[in-house]
Design an enzyme around this catalytic site. Structure first.
Site, PDB file in Angstrom:
ATOM      1  N   ALA A  11      37.103  41.515  43.428  1.00 10.34           N
ATOM      2  CA  ALA A  11      36.428  42.515  42.607  1.00 10.34           C
ATOM      3  C   ALA A  11      36.643  42.299  41.116  1.00 10.34           C
ATOM      4  O   ALA A  11      35.931  42.860  40.290  1.00 10.34           O
ATOM      5  CB  ALA A  11      36.911  43.910  42.993  1.00 10.34           C
ATOM      6  N   ARG A  16      39.517  36.119  31.585  1.00 11.05           N
ATOM      7  CA  ARG A  16      40.037  34.900  30.945  1.00 11.05           C
ATOM      8  C   ARG A  16      39.087  33.705  31.113  1.00 11.05           C
ATOM      9  O   ARG A  16      39.237  32.692  30.456  1.00 11.05           O
ATOM     10  CB  ARG A  16      41.428  34.566  31.528  1.00 11.05           C
ATOM     11  CG  ARG A  16      42.516  35.519  31.061  1.00 11.05           C
ATOM     12  CD  ARG A  16      43.776  35.442  31.898  1.00 11.05           C
ATOM     13  NE  ARG A  16      43.683  36.197  33.152  1.00 11.05           N
ATOM     14  CZ  ARG A  16      44.659  36.316  34.043  1.00 11.05           C
ATOM     15  NH1 ARG A  16      45.822  35.717  33.820  1.00 11.05           N
ATOM     16  NH2 ARG A  16      44.495  37.019  35.143  1.00 11.05           N
ATOM     17  N   GLY A  79      43.416  47.156  39.590  1.00 15.22           N
ATOM     18  CA  GLY A  79      44.537  46.324  40.028  1.00 15.22           C
ATOM     19  C   GLY A  79      44.419  45.891  41.485  1.00 15.22           C
ATOM     20  O   GLY A  79      43.630  46.441  42.258  1.00 15.22           O
ATOM     21  N   ASN A 228      42.359  31.273  36.673  1.00 16.02           N
ATOM     22  CA  ASN A 228      42.118  32.332  35.703  1.00 16.02           C
ATOM     23  C   ASN A 228      41.322  31.838  34.507  1.00 16.02           C
ATOM     24  O   ASN A 228      40.711  32.625  33.798  1.00 16.02           O
ATOM     25  CB  ASN A 228      43.452  32.915  35.209  1.00 16.02           C
ATOM     26  CG  ASN A 228      44.233  33.560  36.351  1.00 16.02           C
ATOM     27  OD1 ASN A 228      43.663  34.201  37.233  1.00 16.02           O
ATOM     28  ND2 ASN A 228      45.532  33.358  36.356  1.00 16.02           N
ATOM     29  N   ARG A 333      13.047   9.448  45.199  1.00 16.74           N
ATOM     30  CA  ARG A 333      12.832  10.894  45.341  1.00 16.74           C
ATOM     31  C   ARG A 333      12.684  11.270  46.820  1.00 16.74           C
ATOM     32  O   ARG A 333      12.637  10.395  47.688  1.00 16.74           O
ATOM     33  CB  ARG A 333      11.621  11.301  44.509  1.00 16.74           C
ATOM     34  CG  ARG A 333      11.934  11.180  42.996  1.00 16.74           C
ATOM     35  CD  ARG A 333      10.699  11.278  42.165  1.00 16.74           C
ATOM     36  NE  ARG A 333       9.939  12.490  42.454  1.00 16.74           N
ATOM     37  CZ  ARG A 333       8.668  12.669  42.144  1.00 16.74           C
ATOM     38  NH1 ARG A 333       7.992  11.694  41.540  1.00 16.74           N
ATOM     39  NH2 ARG A 333       8.060  13.792  42.430  1.00 16.74           N
TER      40      ARG A 333
HETATM   41  C1  UD1 Z   1      48.010  37.894  40.678  1.00 14.47           C
HETATM   42  C2  UD1 Z   1      49.352  38.516  41.088  1.00 14.47           C
HETATM   43  C3  UD1 Z   1      50.474  37.587  40.649  1.00 14.47           C
HETATM   44  C4  UD1 Z   1      50.281  36.219  41.265  1.00 14.47           C
HETATM   45  C5  UD1 Z   1      48.891  35.657  40.989  1.00 14.47           C
HETATM   46  C6  UD1 Z   1      48.633  34.441  41.855  1.00 14.47           C
HETATM   47  C7  UD1 Z   1      49.041  40.940  40.991  1.00 14.47           C
HETATM   48  C8  UD1 Z   1      49.277  42.172  40.204  1.00 14.47           C
HETATM   49  N1  UD1 Z   1      49.485  39.800  40.452  1.00 14.47           N
HETATM   50  O1  UD1 Z   1      47.975  37.835  39.270  1.00 14.47           O
HETATM   51  O2  UD1 Z   1      51.746  38.122  41.056  1.00 14.47           O
HETATM   52  O3  UD1 Z   1      51.274  35.324  40.797  1.00 14.47           O
HETATM   53  O4  UD1 Z   1      47.868  36.615  41.299  1.00 14.47           O
HETATM   54  O5  UD1 Z   1      47.418  33.826  41.522  1.00 14.47           O
HETATM   55  O6  UD1 Z   1      48.509  40.985  42.078  1.00 14.47           O
HETATM   56  N2  UD1 Z   1      41.208  41.728  41.904  1.00 14.47           N
HETATM   57  C9  UD1 Z   1      40.475  42.763  42.440  1.00 14.47           C
HETATM   58  N3  UD1 Z   1      40.558  43.993  41.869  1.00 14.47           N
HETATM   59  C10 UD1 Z   1      41.341  44.260  40.809  1.00 14.47           C
HETATM   60  C11 UD1 Z   1      42.091  43.194  40.254  1.00 14.47           C
HETATM   61  C12 UD1 Z   1      42.004  41.942  40.828  1.00 14.47           C
HETATM   62  O7  UD1 Z   1      39.753  42.580  43.413  1.00 14.47           O
HETATM   63  O8  UD1 Z   1      41.350  45.403  40.368  1.00 14.47           O
HETATM   64  C13 UD1 Z   1      41.089  40.396  42.508  1.00 14.47           C
HETATM   65  C14 UD1 Z   1      40.512  39.362  41.571  1.00 14.47           C
HETATM   66  O9  UD1 Z   1      39.113  39.261  41.740  1.00 14.47           O
HETATM   67  C15 UD1 Z   1      41.219  38.059  41.989  1.00 14.47           C
HETATM   68  C16 UD1 Z   1      42.532  38.556  42.576  1.00 14.47           C
HETATM   69  O10 UD1 Z   1      42.375  39.927  42.839  1.00 14.47           O
HETATM   70  O11 UD1 Z   1      40.499  37.377  42.975  1.00 14.47           O
HETATM   71  C17 UD1 Z   1      43.710  38.325  41.650  1.00 14.47           C
HETATM   72  O12 UD1 Z   1      43.481  39.009  40.423  1.00 14.47           O
HETATM   73  P1  UD1 Z   1      43.941  38.412  39.016  1.00 14.47           P
HETATM   74  O13 UD1 Z   1      43.565  39.384  37.979  1.00 14.47           O
HETATM   75  O14 UD1 Z   1      43.488  37.021  38.867  1.00 14.47           O
HETATM   76  O15 UD1 Z   1      45.531  38.433  39.198  1.00 14.47           O
HETATM   77  P2  UD1 Z   1      46.613  37.568  38.412  1.00 14.47           P
HETATM   78  O16 UD1 Z   1      46.837  38.142  37.063  1.00 14.47           O
HETATM   79  O17 UD1 Z   1      46.261  36.149  38.497  1.00 14.47           O
HETATM   80 CA    CA Z   2      44.584  35.046  39.378  1.00 17.98          CA
END
Ligand code: UD1
Ligand code: CA
Length: 452
Positions: A11, A16, A79, A228, A333
Site C-alpha cells: 500500500a 524515496r 505504517g 526503497n 519483425r
Molecule cells: C521496513 C521495516 C524495517 C525493515 C525493512 C525491510 C517497518 C516499520 N519497517 O522498513 O524494519 O528492515 O522494511 O525492507 O515495517 N506498506 C504498506 N502500508 C504502509 C506502509 C508500508 O502497505 O502504511 C508497505 C509498502 O508498500 C512496502 C512495505 O510495506 O511494500 C514496506 O514499507 P517501507 O515503507 O518500504 O518500509 P521500510 O522503511 O523499508
Molecule cells: Ca522497504
C-alpha cells in the site's frame, strides 16, 4: 500441518523512489516487483494470499488481475502494522500467517519454505528472518539482549547511534502464529520518529506476553534487498540478472560479459552457445546449441535453431532455423519463418514472411508479406512493394529465382521457379518459369552532350 496464509503489503507510496508510479509496480527484469513477490509465495505452496493495497490501489490490483488473491484497502498509509490491521478478517487464530513486503523482489521460494518449516518446528509465536549486511542504513535493526536473545526491532530513524552500528537487520519477512498476531496488532502504538504503526513492534509485544520470538538468520542477505530507491532497484535488477546468467553458465552456455548481458528468466539456451556482450534476450526466446548471439542483439520471443549466428540485430516473434547467419544490422519483425543455411545480411528487414532454405538476402533489402522459396538470391536493394496505401499484398518467389540489384517487386506478384529479374526492374506482372524479366527503359547515350 498448520494451515498457512500469506499477506503481502503493497500500500505504500515509496516516496524515496521519486515516482508517479507506486513503488511495487516498478519492474525488475520486466516484471512488477509485487508480482514477483506474489509468485514466490505461490511457489512456496501458499494458496490463500491477501494483498494490502492503498497508494494507487487500482493500478496495483490491475497488475495482479487474474491472480488468485484477495485485496484489502489501506486508505491511509499509517505504517506496516496498520496495513496488516486492514486484513483483520483474513487472519485466523489457528493458521500460520506469513507476512511479506511487496518491495523485496529477490526472495526465493525455498527460503520462504524454510521459514514456514522453522516456525512450525520451533513452536514459536513468531519467526522473523534477519540478515547480516555491510550497510544497514534504512533498515530496522535486530536488537538482542546480553544473552544474545531477540529483544526488539528498532527502526533506523528511531535508533541510537550505538544501535545504528548493528548490522543484523529485519528483512521484513515474518511468520506469525495467527492468534499471537491478532492479540498483538491492536496494541501497536505510533509513538515513534515516523508516527507510524510499525509491524515489527508486534514482536516485542509478543515477547512481553511471555511467548517465544524466533530469529531465522538468512544465509544470503542479497535475497532480502528492500527496494526503497532507484539505485536499489538497479541493484535488484543486477542481482536477478546475475542469478539467471549464473544458472545458464552452469548449464553450459558461454556468456562473455555477464554484466552487459540481459536475459529474461523464461529464456532457454542450448549448450555451447556463446552470448556476446550487450545482448538482450527477452520473453519466451529459445535458442539452440552452438549458436553465437551478439554482440548487440535484442531478441524477443524468438525461436532459434542450432549453429546459427546473429549479430547487431533486433528480432521478434519469429523463427530462425539452423546454420543461418543474421546481421549485422538486420531487423526481423513478427511472424517470420526463416529456414536453414540462410543469410540475412546488413540493413535487411524481413516481416511476416517465410524464407526457404539456402536463400541469400545479403544487403539493403525489404522482404515483407512474402513467401520465398529455396536457394534464391536477392540482389542488393530489392524491395517487395507490399502496400498500396490501403491493403497489404503478398509476393511469391519460387525456388532458384535470381533477383538482380535494385528491383521492385510490386505485389501481388509471383516469380516462378528458376526465373531471373534484371537489375533495376520494377516487376508488376508474374514472371514465367526460367524466364528473364527486364522492366526498365533502355539506356540511350547522347554523344558529345557535355561539350554542347
Ligand atoms: C521496513 C521495516 C524495517 C525493515 C525493512 C525491510 C517497518 C516499520 N519497517 O522498513 O524494519 O528492515 O522494511 O525492507 O515495517 N506498506 C504498506 N502500508 C504502509 C506502509 C508500508 O502497505 O502504511 C508497505 C509498502 O508498500 C512496502 C512495505 O510495506 O511494500 C514496506 O514499507 P517501507 O515503507 O518500504 O518500509 P521500510 O522503511 O523499508
Ligand atoms: Ca522497504
Amino acid at each position: 500441518m498448520k494451515k498457512r496464509k500469506a499477506i503481502i503489503l503493497a500500500a505504500g507510496e515509496g516516496s524515496r523512489m521519486k515516482s508517479k508510479k507506486a513503488k511495487v509496480l516498478h519492474e525488475v527484469l520486466g516484471k512488477p516487483m509485487i508480482l514477483r513477490v506474489l509468485q514466490t509465495a505461490q511457489q512456496a505452496g501458499l494458496t490463500e494470499i491477501a494483498v494490502i493495497t492503498g497508494h494507487q490501489a487500482q493500478q496495483v490490483e490491475e497488475a495482479l488481475a487474474g491472480q488468485d488473491v484477495v485485496f484489502f484497502r489501506q486508505d491511509q498509509q499509517l505504517g506496516t502494522g496498520h496495513a496488516v490491521m486492514q486484513a483483520e478478517a483474513f487472519l485466523e487464530k489457528d493458521a500460520d500467517i506469513l507476512i511479506l513486503y511487496g518491495d523485496t523482489p529477490l526472495m526465493e521460494s525455498r527460503t520462504i519454505q524454510r521459514l514456514l518449516d522453522q516456525q512450525e518446528a520451533s513452536g514459536a509465536a513468531v519467526t522473523v528472518v534477519s540478515a547480516q549486511v555491510d550497510d544497514p542504513t534504512g533498515y530496522g535493526r535486530i536488537v538482542r539482549d546480553e544473552a544474545g536473545k531477540f529483544a526488539r526491532i528498532v527502526e533506523h530513524k528511531d535508533a541510537t547511534a550505538q544501535q545504528r552500528q548493528i548490522q543484523e537487520i529485519n528483512t521484513g519477512i515474518y511468520c506469525f502464529d495467527g492468534g499471537a498476531l491478532q492479540q498483538a496488532l491492536g496494541r501497536i502504538q505510533n509513538d515513534n520518529a515516523q508516527g507510524e504503526y510499525y509491524l515489527p513492534d508486534a514482536l516485542a509485544l509478543i515477547l512481553a506476553d511471555g511467548r517465544e520470538v524466533n530469529v531465522l538468520q538468512a544465509e544470503d542477505a542479497g535475497e532480502f534487498l528492500g527496494i526503497n530507491t532507484r539505485s536499489q532497484l538497479a541493484d535488484a535488477q543486477r542481482a536477478l540478472q546475475r542469478r539467471i546468467n549464473q544458472r545458464l553458465m552452469d548449464e553450459g552456455v558461454t556468456i562473455l560479459d555477464p554484466n552487459s548481458t540481459f536475459i529474461g528468466e523464461e529464456v532457454q539456451i542450448g549448450m555451447d552457445t556463446i552470448i556476446r556482450p550487450q545482448t538482450h534476450l527477452e520473453g519466451k526466446t529459445v535458442i539452440g546449441e552452438n549458436c553465437e548471439i551478439g554482440p548487440c542483439c535484442r531478441l524477443t520471443d524468438m525461436i532459434v535453431g542450432n549453429q546459427t549466428q546473429i549479430q547487431f540485430t533486433v528480432a521478434m516473434e519469429s523463427k530462425i532455423g539452423d546454420e543461418t547467419k543474421v546481421g549485422p544490422y538486420a531487423y526481423i519483425r513478427p511472424n517470420c519463418v526463416i529456414g536453414d543455411h540462410i543469410k540475412v545480411g546488413d540493413f535487411v528487414e524481413v516481416k511476416n514472411s517465410v524464407i526457404g532454405n539456402g536463400t541469400k538476402i545479403s544487403h539493403l533489402t525489404y522482404v515483407g508479406d512474402s513467401d520465398v522459396g529455396e536457394r534464391i538470391n536477392f540482389g542488393c536493394g530489392t524491395v517487395t512493394v507490399n502496400y498500396d496505401g490501403k491493403k497489404k499484398y503478398r509476393t511469391t518467389i519460387e525456388d532458384d529465382v535470381f533477383i538482380g540489384c535494385n528491383a521492385n517487386l510490386v505485389a501481388p506478384v509471383t516469380l516462378k521457379q528458376g526465373s531471373y529479374v534484371a537489375a533495376g526492374s520494377t516487376i508488376t506482372k508474374d514472371v514465367p518459369e526460367n524466364a528473364l524479366a527486364v522492366a526498365r527503359t533502355r539506356q540511350s547515350n547522347l554523344e558529345g552532350w557535355h561539350k554542347k
